[in-house]
Design a protein around this motif. Structure first.
Motif, PDB file in Angstrom:
ATOM      1  N   ASN A 314    -104.244 235.387 -27.003  1.00 14.87           N
ATOM      2  CA  ASN A 314    -102.872 235.060 -26.618  1.00 14.87           C
ATOM      3  C   ASN A 314    -102.656 233.543 -26.628  1.00 14.87           C
ATOM      4  OD1 ASN A 314    -100.194 235.749 -25.403  1.00 14.87           O
ATOM      5  ND2 ASN A 314    -101.041 234.590 -23.694  1.00 14.87           N
ATOM      6  N   LEU A 317    -102.436 232.446 -30.203  1.00 15.47           N
ATOM      7  CA  LEU A 317    -101.144 232.826 -30.778  1.00 15.47           C
ATOM      8  C   LEU A 317    -100.054 231.861 -30.345  1.00 15.47           C
ATOM      9  CD1 LEU A 317     -99.475 234.828 -32.406  1.00 15.47           C
ATOM     10  CD2 LEU A 317     -99.217 236.213 -30.341  1.00 15.47           C
ATOM     11  N   LYS A 318    -100.041 231.500 -29.068  1.00 13.88           N
ATOM     12  CA  LYS A 318     -99.047 230.539 -28.595  1.00 13.88           C
ATOM     13  C   LYS A 318     -99.231 229.181 -29.263  1.00 13.88           C
ATOM     14  CE  LYS A 318     -98.126 232.505 -24.015  1.00 13.88           C
ATOM     15  NZ  LYS A 318     -98.192 232.274 -22.540  1.00 13.88           N
ATOM     16  N   GLN A 319    -100.487 228.789 -29.466  1.00  8.66           N
ATOM     17  CA  GLN A 319    -100.754 227.512 -30.122  1.00  8.66           C
ATOM     18  C   GLN A 319    -100.233 227.520 -31.554  1.00  8.66           C
ATOM     19  OE1 GLN A 319    -104.874 226.392 -29.992  1.00  8.66           O
ATOM     20  NE2 GLN A 319    -104.600 224.611 -31.302  1.00  8.66           N
ATOM     21  N   VAL A 320    -100.458 228.636 -32.267  1.00  6.92           N
ATOM     22  CA  VAL A 320     -99.978 228.749 -33.641  1.00  6.92           C
ATOM     23  C   VAL A 320     -98.450 228.709 -33.674  1.00  6.92           C
ATOM     24  CG1 VAL A 320     -99.814 230.312 -35.611  1.00  6.92           C
ATOM     25  CG2 VAL A 320    -102.008 229.961 -34.493  1.00  6.92           C
ATOM     26  N   GLN A 321     -97.809 229.412 -32.727  1.00  9.21           N
ATOM     27  CA  GLN A 321     -96.353 229.411 -32.678  1.00  9.21           C
ATOM     28  C   GLN A 321     -95.811 228.012 -32.394  1.00  9.21           C
ATOM     29  OE1 GLN A 321     -95.762 232.412 -29.663  1.00  9.21           O
ATOM     30  NE2 GLN A 321     -95.515 234.058 -31.164  1.00  9.21           N
ATOM     31  N   THR A 322     -96.444 227.312 -31.460  1.00 14.03           N
ATOM     32  CA  THR A 322     -96.012 225.953 -31.143  1.00 14.03           C
ATOM     33  C   THR A 322     -96.158 225.037 -32.351  1.00 14.03           C
ATOM     34  OG1 THR A 322     -96.627 226.238 -28.815  1.00 14.03           O
ATOM     35  CG2 THR A 322     -96.409 223.981 -29.626  1.00 14.03           C
ATOM     36  N   GLN A 323     -97.283 225.143 -33.039  1.00 17.83           N
ATOM     37  CA  GLN A 323     -97.502 224.308 -34.221  1.00 17.83           C
ATOM     38  C   GLN A 323     -96.514 224.651 -35.330  1.00 17.83           C
ATOM     39  OE1 GLN A 323    -101.645 225.055 -35.042  1.00 17.83           O
ATOM     40  NE2 GLN A 323    -102.352 223.441 -33.667  1.00 17.83           N
ATOM     41  N   ALA A 324     -96.187 225.955 -35.453  1.00 18.65           N
ATOM     42  CA  ALA A 324     -95.208 226.351 -36.474  1.00 18.65           C
ATOM     43  C   ALA A 324     -93.836 225.754 -36.163  1.00 18.65           C
ATOM     44  CB  ALA A 324     -95.126 227.874 -36.550  1.00 18.65           C
ATOM     45  N   GLN A 325     -93.463 225.760 -34.878  1.00 18.08           N
ATOM     46  CA  GLN A 325     -92.188 225.163 -34.485  1.00 18.08           C
ATOM     47  C   GLN A 325     -92.184 223.660 -34.740  1.00 18.08           C
ATOM     48  OE1 GLN A 325     -91.878 226.336 -30.396  1.00 18.08           O
ATOM     49  NE2 GLN A 325     -91.257 228.441 -30.877  1.00 18.08           N
ATOM     50  N   GLN A 326     -93.323 223.019 -34.452  1.00 23.68           N
ATOM     51  CA  GLN A 326     -93.412 221.579 -34.698  1.00 23.68           C
ATOM     52  C   GLN A 326     -93.320 221.268 -36.188  1.00 23.68           C
ATOM     53  OE1 GLN A 326     -97.153 220.718 -32.808  1.00 23.68           O
ATOM     54  NE2 GLN A 326     -96.242 220.381 -30.784  1.00 23.68           N
ATOM     55  N   THR A 328     -91.829 223.091 -38.427  1.00 22.13           N
ATOM     56  CA  THR A 328     -90.445 223.340 -38.836  1.00 22.13           C
ATOM     57  C   THR A 328     -89.561 222.153 -38.478  1.00 22.13           C
ATOM     58  OG1 THR A 328     -90.729 225.724 -38.549  1.00 22.13           O
ATOM     59  CG2 THR A 328     -88.472 224.880 -38.564  1.00 22.13           C
TER      60      THR A 328
END
Length: 494
Positions: A314, A317-326, A328
């Motif tokens: 988990n 997953l949050k780290q990947v989501q944060t990096q994806a937002q960054q 973007t």
């Protein structure tokens, strides 16, 4: 300069020399002492070496003045407690000729565990000032896996031996419990971010050697009596490694907080995978050896490991989501000014054309170009030019905040302003108002074009760009509306 730095440099030089001398002496003396036959002479040398290593940790703290001195004093106290346990044990065994287990020696030995653990935990906390939940989960996974091994192969056999008095069994079991505690905090220290300095590496080597030697001793003790040998080499070298960690000048910054959390490396993945497999591996090993299976301990550890792995996933997953937002945001934002970049501007223009066509409202586009920007750069330098762009973007953004306008950096010193609900004349007035907000006494030229309801975005921007060049040709510091607009050149007085 020299007056302030010379004492510190001399201190570092002396510390590095003491560190090297210590390693050479320890490399010669420790194996020589271990090679001696078991007896009072070797026991005395063992105690003297231990006291020397504890004293060297104190010397390193006094010389290097680390930022977390309390942690190092706790480590020195832990080593000293272990050495005092050795001295007491040897006096009982070689002088008084009484059984050294259980005895007062165990009080010193067992006291070493919380002292060492407290010192390591302080260092780990200092290195993770901002918190590190993922590191805590990783160290918990390693601890649960190793704790199961300790329970199955060390603790449970000691507790189950009915031929031994209960008190003796409890004391014997306290040692693997202490090792699990020490493993938990050293795993926490190893999962912290920050520089792996020589002091950090020697500290890790010392604790790992200590744990390995202690665990091997407990395994030997289950089937017989240890009479000295290679395990003494492991213990002595663990003390020597801790002394090396304290003597090396890099120990001053070992407790410095890292600017970011530790990265998830391949080595960490392998370690966590191995730790997660310890529970089913233990079950398979028990079955293969024909031992009685421990369903409750294996089952409980399996559940704990499963939940910890899910928690770790988990976090990843949050780290990947944060990096994806960054990523973007970086793809859509100009790295210098922080406003939308050319790609975002193109995309936004496409959306605005569709919306204005649907709503039947006017759309106007302006291209702004800072006047004589190259001259400004040549006069004041490129950093000043970058600062002008940053300040202009900030000032224009504030001025446009309450208007139906979108601002983007179009490239170099060019910016784009897109307005909805305004005709070409009103859009030109809005752009003219930005001139008064332009920083550092600079001006700009601008071209404005109103969408005709049918042309492409490229054609619209092309007409605005042509109007910009007309404004430059007319003397700069002005706004010109492209053909088809409601007005011609709009000069600006500054």
């Amino acid at each position: 300069m020299g007056g302030d730095d010379t004492p510190d440099m001399a201190l570092r030089h002396d510390g590095a020399r003491a560190y090297r001398v210590h390693l050479v002496v320890a490399a010669v003396v420790v194996p020589a002492y271990v090679a001696l036959p078991n007896g009072p002479a070797r026991a005395v040398l063992n105690s003297l070496l231990g006291l020397a290593f504890a004293a060297l940790i104190a010397v390193g703290v006094r010389r290097n003045r680390p930022r977390a001195a309390g942690a190092w004093w706790l480590l020195a106290a832990g080593v000293l407690a272990w050495v005092l346990g050795d001295i007491t044990y040897n006096v009982l065994d070689h002088v008084l000729h009484v059984s050294p287990f259980p005895s007062v020696a165990d009080v010193f030995y067992l006291a070493a565990y919380p002292l060492l653990a407290a010192g390591l935990l302080l260092l780990a906390r200092r290195r993770t000032a901002g918190g590190d939940r993922d590191g805590v989960v990783d160290s918990a996974i390693v601890t649960v896996g190793a704790g199961l091994l300790s329970w199955v192969f060390l603790m449970q056999p000691s507790l189950a031996d009915s031929t031994v008095p209960v008190f003796n069994r409890v004391v014997a079991t306290s040692y693997p419990v202490g090792d699990v505690l020490l493993l938990a905090v050293v795993a926490r220290l190893l999962t912290t971010a920050g520089r792996r300095s020589p002091s950090f590496r020697w500290l890790a080597v010392g604790i790992v050697l200590m744990l390995a030697s202690d665990s091997a001793y407990q395994v030997v003790s289950l089937s017989g009596t240890y009479h000295g040998g290679l395990l003494n080499l492991g213990w002595s070298w663990s003390y020597a490694a801790l002394a090396a960690a304290a003597l090396h000048p890099s120990m001053r910054g070992l407790a410095d907080a890292a600017p970011s959390a530790a990265t998830f490396t391949r080595v960490r993945l392998v370690a966590l995978t191995c730790a997660s497999l310890l529970s089913p591996g233990t079950l398979l090993l028990q079955s293969a050896l024909g031992w009685e299976v421990e369903p409750w301990s294996v089952g409980a550890s399996s559940i704990a490991l499963f939940l910890l792995v899910v928690l770790r996933m988990n976090g990843l997953l949050k780290q990947v989501q944060t990096q994806a937002q960054q990523l973007t945001a970086l793809a859509r934002t100009d790295g210098l000014t922080g406003i939308a970049n050319r790609r975002s501007g193109d995309a936004e223009l496409g959306r605005l054309v569709d919306r204005c066509a649907l709503d039947g409202v006017p759309l106007a586009v302006a291209i702004l170009d800072l006047d004589h920007f190259k001259r400004f750069n040549d006069s004041f330098g490129h950093p000043a030019g970058d600062e002008l762009l940053v300040q202009a973007a900030r000032a224009w953004t504030e001025r446009l905040e309450d208007s139906p306008a979108f601002l983007a950096r179009w490239g170099g010193e060019e910016f784009l302003v897109a307005t909805t609900g305004l005709g070409a004349g009103a859009a030109a007035d809005l752009v003219r108002a930005l001139l008064g907000a332009t920083p550092l006494g600079q001006t700009f030229s601008a071209g404005v074009a109103q969408w005709d309801g049918a042309e492409s975005v490229t054609a619209l921007v092309g007409r605005a760009d042509a109007a910009l060049y007309a404004a430059k040709a007319a003397g700069r510091n002005r706004v010109e509306v492209a053909a088809g607009g409601t007005s011609g050149v709009v000069p600006v007085q500054r």
